[in-house]
Design a protein around this motif. Structure first.
Motif, short mmCIF file in Angstrom:
data_model
loop_
_atom_site.label_atom_id
_atom_site.label_comp_id
_atom_site.label_asym_id
_atom_site.label_seq_id
_atom_site.Cartn_x
_atom_site.Cartn_y
_atom_site.Cartn_z
N ARG A 58 0.83 -1.21 0.00
CA ARG A 58 0.00 0.00 0.00
C ARG A 58 0.87 1.26 0.00
N THR A 59 1.95 1.24 0.79
CA THR A 59 2.84 2.40 0.84
C THR A 59 3.56 2.59 -0.49
N LEU A 60 4.00 1.49 -1.11
CA LEU A 60 4.67 1.59 -2.40
C LEU A 60 3.73 2.18 -3.46
N ARG A 61 2.47 1.79 -3.42
CA ARG A 61 1.51 2.36 -4.37
C ARG A 61 1.32 3.85 -4.13
N ARG A 62 1.31 4.23 -2.84
CA ARG A 62 1.14 5.66 -2.53
C ARG A 62 2.36 6.46 -3.00
N TYR A 63 3.54 5.90 -2.81
CA TYR A 63 4.74 6.59 -3.25
C TYR A 63 4.79 6.69 -4.77
N HIS A 64 4.26 5.67 -5.44
CA HIS A 64 4.18 5.72 -6.90
C HIS A 64 3.24 6.84 -7.34
N ASP A 65 2.08 6.90 -6.73
CA ASP A 65 1.10 7.92 -7.09
C ASP A 65 1.64 9.33 -6.83
N ALA A 66 2.49 9.46 -5.80
CA ALA A 66 3.06 10.77 -5.46
C ALA A 66 4.28 11.10 -6.31
N GLY A 67 4.72 10.16 -7.15
CA GLY A 67 5.90 10.39 -7.98
C GLY A 67 7.19 10.29 -7.20
N LEU A 68 7.14 9.71 -6.00
CA LEU A 68 8.31 9.62 -5.14
C LEU A 68 9.18 8.41 -5.48
N LEU A 69 8.55 7.27 -5.74
CA LEU A 69 9.27 6.04 -6.08
C LEU A 69 8.45 5.31 -7.14
N GLU A 70 8.78 5.56 -8.37
CA GLU A 70 8.04 4.97 -9.47
C GLU A 70 8.61 3.59 -9.80
N PRO A 71 7.77 2.61 -10.08
CA PRO A 71 8.25 1.27 -10.46
C PRO A 71 9.11 1.33 -11.71
N ALA A 72 9.97 0.34 -11.85
CA ALA A 72 10.77 0.26 -13.07
C ALA A 72 9.89 -0.07 -14.28
N HIS A 73 8.77 -0.79 -14.01
CA HIS A 73 7.88 -1.16 -15.11
C HIS A 73 6.47 -1.35 -14.58
N VAL A 74 5.50 -0.89 -15.35
CA VAL A 74 4.09 -1.11 -15.03
C VAL A 74 3.46 -1.80 -16.25
N ASP A 75 2.91 -2.98 -16.04
CA ASP A 75 2.29 -3.72 -17.13
C ASP A 75 1.06 -2.94 -17.61
N PRO A 76 1.04 -2.55 -18.89
CA PRO A 76 -0.08 -1.74 -19.39
C PRO A 76 -1.42 -2.47 -19.38
N SER A 77 -1.38 -3.81 -19.41
CA SER A 77 -2.63 -4.57 -19.44
C SER A 77 -3.18 -4.82 -18.04
N THR A 78 -2.30 -5.20 -17.12
CA THR A 78 -2.76 -5.59 -15.78
C THR A 78 -2.53 -4.50 -14.72
N GLY A 79 -1.62 -3.57 -15.01
CA GLY A 79 -1.28 -2.56 -14.02
C GLY A 79 -0.32 -3.06 -12.96
N TYR A 80 0.16 -4.30 -13.12
CA TYR A 80 1.11 -4.84 -12.14
C TYR A 80 2.41 -4.03 -12.17
N ARG A 81 2.91 -3.75 -10.98
CA ARG A 81 4.15 -2.99 -10.84
C ARG A 81 5.31 -3.95 -10.57
N SER A 82 6.47 -3.62 -11.15
CA SER A 82 7.69 -4.37 -10.85
C SER A 82 8.83 -3.37 -10.65
N TYR A 83 9.80 -3.79 -9.87
CA TYR A 83 10.88 -2.89 -9.46
C TYR A 83 12.23 -3.50 -9.78
N ALA A 84 13.23 -2.64 -10.02
CA ALA A 84 14.59 -3.08 -10.28
C ALA A 84 15.35 -3.19 -8.97
N LEU A 85 16.34 -4.08 -8.96
CA LEU A 85 17.15 -4.24 -7.75
C LEU A 85 17.83 -2.92 -7.36
#
Length: 270
Positions: A19-46
């Motif tokens: 939930r916190t990671l999603r909030r940080y994404h929405d705030a532009g603070l920590l954006e995922p390395a990739h967001v699947d355009p079909s499912t919206g699943y977020r993935s992050y780089a090491l």
């Protein structure tokens, strides 16, 4: 190339909830390395793990999200350090205020019976080495520390204990004139230090014992005593630091004399 981490794996690794990671994404603070355009699943780089850990620690210190973003976007190491240092200074001030409030509440809610010893006396006019400024009440402790350090440097051999004068507005309106001083035979003049005349005054005096966390309780008790026994007059309250941190690290041994300006009425001769 290492495979990206799912948001669940990244959450477990960084101890930031999904939930916190999603909030940080929405705030532009920590954006995922990739967001699947079909499912919206977020993935992050090491490589994002250290950044997430920095955010986690900053948030544990209650750094606002906007300030976290500023720190992360600042490339200059010294500037980032200054951001963090300023926030830590604010936290320390808040901690000092919280500790003082808790100590006062404990004394008020579970008071230890004690007699208030008050003495009526006259203080003669004298010239001292002093620093005077208009300050906010919240900034008083920091200002006092800096002013006293300058006084100590300018007056290496004071002729008495340090003291302070605090006008009514500082205590009643939260901003007013404050003076700290050291008695000296020949007060010097430096950047902020200069000779100052302490006018003669009659006061009701008592001694606060211990650190300053509960000094407001002693102020209140002295104020009640003055209302019952004397006529208060306008003028700065005086403090004399008979024993303080400069004398001993044992705060239980500190002694602060508080002088409340009053109009003395001497009894008529019988």
């Amino acid at each position: 190339m290492p495979a990206p981490m799912t948001i669940g794996e990244f959450a477990r690794t960084t101890q930031l909830s999904v939930r916190t990671l999603r909030r940080y994404h929405d705030a532009g603070l920590l954006e995922p390395a990739h967001v699947d355009p079909s499912t919206g699943y977020r993935s992050y780089a090491l490589e994002q793990v250290p950044t997430a850990q920095v955010i986690h620690q900053l948030r544990r210190l209650d750094v606002p999200l906007a300030d976290v973003d500023s720190i992360l976007r600042t490339a200059d190491h010294d500037e980032r350090a200054a951001f963090v240092a300023e926030h830590l200074r604010r936290l320390e001030q808040e901690l000092d205020r919280t500790r003082a409030a808790v100590a006062s509440l404990r004394r008020l809610l579970d008071p230890v019976p004690e007699d208030l010893e008050v003495e009526l006396g006259s203080e003669p006019a004298r010239v001292v080495a002093a620093v005077t400024a208009t300050v906010d009440l919240d900034d008083l402790l920091g200002w006092y520390a800096g002013a006293m350090a300058e006084l100590d440097h300018a007056v290496p051999a004071p002729t008495g204990p340090p003291g302070g004068l605090f006008e009514d507005a500082l205590l009643t309106a939260g901003r007013g004139e404050a003076t700290v001083y050291l008695p000296a035979l020949d007060p010097p003049t430096t950047s902020r230090v200069g000779p100052a005349l302490l006018p003669a005054v009659d006061t009701a005096r008592t001694t606060h014992r211990g650190d300053h966390d509960t000094i407001e309780v002693t102020y209140a008790r002295l104020g009640v005593w003055v209302a019952e026994h004397a006529l208060a007059v306008a003028g700065p309250v005086r403090e004399t630091y008979a024993v303080g941190p400069r004398d001993t690290a044992d705060s239980a041994a500190w002694r602060t004399e508080i002088g409340w300006p009053v109009f003395r009425v001497d009894p008529a001769p019988g």
